[in-house]
Enzyme design. Structure first.
Site, PDB file in Angstrom:
ATOM      1  N   ASN A   7       0.856  -1.190   0.000  1.00  0.00           N
ATOM      2  CA  ASN A   7       0.000   0.000   0.000  1.00  0.00           C
ATOM      3  C   ASN A   7       0.897   1.248   0.000  1.00  0.00           C
ATOM      4  OD1 ASN A   7      -1.423   2.286   1.019  1.00  0.00           O
ATOM      5  ND2 ASN A   7      -3.080   0.950   1.644  1.00  0.00           N
ATOM      6  N   HIS A  10       1.018   6.370   1.614  1.00  0.00           N
ATOM      7  CA  HIS A  10       1.770   7.373   2.370  1.00  0.00           C
ATOM      8  C   HIS A  10       2.935   7.998   1.601  1.00  0.00           C
ATOM      9  CE1 HIS A  10      -1.025   7.005   5.447  1.00  0.00           C
ATOM     10  NE2 HIS A  10      -0.758   5.740   5.689  1.00  0.00           N
ATOM     11  N   HIS A  43      -5.581   3.609  -1.623  1.00  0.00           N
ATOM     12  CA  HIS A  43      -6.911   3.962  -1.115  1.00  0.00           C
ATOM     13  C   HIS A  43      -7.282   5.323  -1.705  1.00  0.00           C
ATOM     14  CE1 HIS A  43      -9.665   4.399   2.698  1.00  0.00           C
ATOM     15  NE2 HIS A  43     -10.291   4.698   1.586  1.00  0.00           N
ATOM     16  N   ARG A  45      -9.504   8.031  -1.359  1.00  0.00           N
ATOM     17  CA  ARG A  45     -10.480   8.511  -0.380  1.00  0.00           C
ATOM     18  C   ARG A  45     -11.356   9.601  -0.992  1.00  0.00           C
ATOM     19  NH1 ARG A  45      -8.919   6.960   5.171  1.00  0.00           N
ATOM     20  NH2 ARG A  45     -10.763   8.154   5.707  1.00  0.00           N
ATOM     21  N   ARG A  49      -7.175  12.897   0.276  1.00  0.00           N
ATOM     22  CA  ARG A  49      -6.103  13.427   1.142  1.00  0.00           C
ATOM     23  C   ARG A  49      -4.708  12.921   0.754  1.00  0.00           C
ATOM     24  NH1 ARG A  49      -7.356  10.485   6.869  1.00  0.00           N
ATOM     25  NH2 ARG A  49      -9.390  11.418   6.508  1.00  0.00           N
ATOM     26  N   GLU A  70      -8.654   0.476  -2.744  1.00  0.00           N
ATOM     27  CA  GLU A  70      -9.573   0.541  -1.606  1.00  0.00           C
ATOM     28  C   GLU A  70     -10.451   1.765  -1.796  1.00  0.00           C
ATOM     29  OE1 GLU A  70      -7.057   0.940   1.759  1.00  0.00           O
ATOM     30  OE2 GLU A  70      -6.109  -0.990   1.471  1.00  0.00           O
ATOM     31  N   THR A 101      -8.329   4.008   8.169  1.00  0.00           N
ATOM     32  CA  THR A 101      -9.570   3.237   8.234  1.00  0.00           C
ATOM     33  C   THR A 101      -9.746   2.650   9.635  1.00  0.00           C
ATOM     34  OG1 THR A 101      -9.051   2.608   5.965  1.00  0.00           O
ATOM     35  CG2 THR A 101     -10.896   1.472   7.008  1.00  0.00           C
ATOM     36  N   GLU A 151     -11.267  -9.074   3.198  1.00  0.00           N
ATOM     37  CA  GLU A 151      -9.989  -8.747   3.827  1.00  0.00           C
ATOM     38  C   GLU A 151     -10.267  -8.587   5.318  1.00  0.00           C
ATOM     39  OE1 GLU A 151      -7.411  -5.742   2.129  1.00  0.00           O
ATOM     40  OE2 GLU A 151      -6.700  -5.183   4.127  1.00  0.00           O
ATOM     41  N   HIS A 191      -3.873  -4.296   7.867  1.00  0.00           N
ATOM     42  CA  HIS A 191      -4.007  -3.150   8.766  1.00  0.00           C
ATOM     43  C   HIS A 191      -3.090  -3.317   9.970  1.00  0.00           C
ATOM     44  CE1 HIS A 191      -5.549   0.613  10.049  1.00  0.00           C
ATOM     45  NE2 HIS A 191      -6.310   0.653   8.977  1.00  0.00           N
TER      46      HIS A 191
END
Ligand code: PXP
Length: 250
Positions: A7, A10, A43, A45, A49, A70, A101, A151, A191
Site C-alpha cells: 500500500n 503514504h 486507497h 479517499r 487526502r 480501496e 480506516t 480482507e 491493517h
C-alpha cells in the site's frame, strides 16, 4: 505464501503535504514491483487526502502485477472503478475525521446497500473484496451477498497490548479466515502489520493476500522502497518456512 500487496498511500501523503509533484507514488509502485511485490494497493479517499485520481489512472496503465483500489461504496467511487477497472476493489468504511480506516464494514447492517455494489462491480469485471472485522457473522454475510473475497482487519491483533490479547486477536482472525475459506471466499488480511508482527499471519495457510502500507513506507524512507519490500517478503517467507518445518516435524 500469501501475496504481498504494498500500500503506497503514504508516499502520496508526503507529496500532498506540500501539494508538490514528488515523491510520486507511481515511482514507488514501480520500485515495489521490481523488489517482488505481488500487487499494489491504494486507497482513493473521498477527500483525496493522499492518492489522487491521476495516480490511479496512471497506476492502472503501468502496474504489471495487480492493482487493488480501496474505496468507499459510494456512487462516485463505483463509477470511478468501472471506468478505471482495477484488478480488485476492496470496499472499506470511510469517515472524514479518521486518521486511517477504523474498523471493518458492517456487512450485516448494510447488506442491502452493499449487495448491488458487489454485483455491479463484478459484472463490470472488477473483483470485489470486503474489508471486515474478524467476526464470523460478517464473514457469513459477505458470502451471502456473493462477495468473492474478504480482507480481515488485523488492527486488534496489531494493536494488542499484551501477549494474551494478541493471542486472542489472532485466534479471531484465524477462525474468521477458516470460515471464509470453508465458504469458498478468498481471504486477505491487513491493517497495522509490521516486520515484527507479520509472521503469525504469513504462517496462516488460509490467507492468500496481505496488504501492508505504513510499515513498509516508513522503512522505505530510510533504506529505499526496494530494500523495504524485499525485507517484508523475507519476513513473510521466514515464517512460512518455519510453519512448514513445524508441520513436518509433527
Ligand atoms: N487494508 C486496508 C483495508 C486499509 O484500509 C489499510 C490502510 O489504508 C491497509 C490494509 C494497510 O494498513 P497499514 O498502512 O497499517 O499497513
Amino acid at each position: 505464501m500469501a501475496r504481498l500487496g504494498v500500500n503506497i498511500d503514504h508516499v502520496a501523503t508526503l507529496r500532498q503535504v506540500r501539494r508538490a509533484n514528488e515523491p510520486d507514488p507511481v515511482h514507488a509502485a514501480m520500485a515495489a514491483e521490481l523488489a517482488g511485490a505481488h500487487g499494489i494497493t491504494v486507497h482513493l479517499r473521498g477527500d483525496r487526502r493522499h492518492i489522487q485520481d491521476r495516480d490511479v489512472e496512471i497506476l492502472r496503465q503501468v502496474v504489471k502485477t495487480r492493482l487493488n483500489v480501496e474505496m468507499a461504496a459510494t456512487q462516485e467511487m463505483v463509477k470511478m472503478a468501472l471506468t478505471i477497472k482495477p484488478d480488485q476493489v476492496t470496499l472499506v468504511p470511510e469517515r472524514r475525521e479518521e486518521v486511517t480506516t477504523e474498523g471493518g464494514l458492517d456487512v450485516v447492517l448494510n447488506s442491502v446497500q452493499l449487495k448491488p455494489v458487489v454485483r455491479t462491480l463484478g459484472e463490470g469485471g472488477v473483483r470485489v473484496s470486503l474489508f471486515i472485522d474478524p467476526d464470523l457473522q460478517q464473514v457469513k454475510e459477505a458470502h451471502k451477498i456473493s462477495a468473492p473475497a474478504v480482507e480481515i482487519n488485523t488492527a486488534s491483533y496489531a494493536e494488542a497490548a499484551n501477549d494474551r490479547a494478541r493471542d486472542e486477536a489472532l485466534r479471531k482472525v484465524t477462525d474468521a479466515a477458516r470460515l471464509g475459506r470453508k465458504l469458498g471466499l478468498a481471504v486477505h488480511a491487513g491493517h497495522g502489520l509490521t516486520y515484527q508482527n507479520v509472521g503469525s499471519l504469513a504462517a496462516l495457510p488460509e490467507l492468500s493476500e496481505l496488504n501492508i502500507g505504513h510499515s513498509i513506507v516508513s522503512r522505505a524512507v530510510l533504506v529505499g522502497m526496494e530494500r523495504a519490500v524485499r525485507a517484508m517478503l523475507e519476513a513473510m517467507n521466514r515464517w512460512v518456512t518455519t510453519a512448514l518445518d513445524a508441520r513436518e516435524l509433527h
